[in-house]
Design a protein around this motif. Sequence first.
Motif, short mmCIF file in Angstrom:
data_model
loop_
_atom_site.label_atom_id
_atom_site.label_comp_id
_atom_site.label_asym_id
_atom_site.label_seq_id
_atom_site.Cartn_x
_atom_site.Cartn_y
_atom_site.Cartn_z
N GLN A 1 -2.84 -35.44 -61.71
CA GLN A 1 -1.48 -34.91 -61.67
C GLN A 1 -1.45 -33.49 -61.08
O GLN A 1 -0.52 -33.14 -60.33
N GLU B 1 -1.66 -33.66 -57.39
CA GLU B 1 -0.37 -34.03 -56.79
C GLU B 1 0.50 -32.79 -56.57
O GLU B 1 1.19 -32.67 -55.55
N SER C 1 -0.82 -30.99 -53.58
CA SER C 1 -0.43 -31.71 -52.38
C SER C 1 1.00 -31.37 -51.98
O SER C 1 1.30 -31.12 -50.81
N GLU C 2 1.91 -31.35 -52.95
CA GLU C 2 3.31 -31.03 -52.67
C GLU C 2 3.44 -29.62 -52.10
O GLU C 2 4.21 -29.37 -51.16
N HIS D 1 -0.54 -35.43 -46.63
CA HIS D 1 -1.24 -36.05 -47.74
C HIS D 1 -1.90 -37.35 -47.26
O HIS D 1 -1.25 -38.20 -46.67
N ILE E 1 -5.32 -39.49 -52.98
CA ILE E 1 -5.97 -38.98 -54.19
C ILE E 1 -6.76 -40.15 -54.77
O ILE E 1 -6.21 -41.22 -55.00
N LEU F 1 -8.54 -34.88 -53.81
CA LEU F 1 -7.34 -34.81 -52.97
C LEU F 1 -7.77 -34.58 -51.54
O LEU F 1 -8.52 -33.65 -51.25
#
Length: 258
Positions: free
Chosen positions: A37, A40, A43-44, A53, A56, A66
């Motif tokens: 999480q 993520e 990544s954002e 992206h 993952i 990632l």
Amino acid sequence: MIALEKIQEIYDHMHSSGVNTDADMLYGYFFTNSEPQTLEKVSELLKSEGFEHVDIYPDDTGEYWLHLERIESHNATSLFELNKTLYAVADKFNLSSYDGFDIGNPDKNLPIERDTYAVPEQFASKDFIIDDLPCLLSANKAFEPFPHKNEFQYFIEIKSKYRVGSASQLPTEEELQDLNDFEIFVENNLTQNKIPNYYVGRTTYNSERTVYLVTNEKEGATGLMDFLKEHGNQRDFEFSIIEDPEWKIYSELMNRLE
């Protein structure tokens, strides 16, 4: 942190292998963490900076990776500075690590493009005894995968006598420098006269330095070497152009290095 010197080594190796390091390439960047999480969220954040992206995914230890990528152009310094930013991102999110980068062709189905005529410098040296006298050998080992041997089959053999410094029949320090300068002089003249050439290797033994270069232009090399011999204002030397389509000269040098 990946040191600037290490990144520079990577670029130097790519460049010497015929890769245009100034071109846009696909750079992949990797982070690791125990919780996907958080990756993520990273990544954002980085997607807003133009990173794409990719995935993952877990590894065999249960750690998550990632993978982000971006098509861009870098040199060692700019990539080092970007890495510092990515290490800071990893610290901000308390990730296990920023694990570094990889470099590929923007077309993922193709390897990195390279000039197959470029030959990296992978010189090796060896000293051994012939008839109770030392022989010094230095040669470039990087020609094994060279795909243009059939084209480059004319070996320029250059022999030059030198003043010896001892009973070993090896050159004095002054002569050694002069011999090295002479090799550079010959290479520069070949290149300046647009005669393709590669430095293969040399031996220093019993008051004589023998140098081997290889070319695909027999007539051009012969004409230039004749001119340098008569008008080059350099040390005395003799030369031969040896047609060697099987590269036996190179093989013999490599065998001696073993």
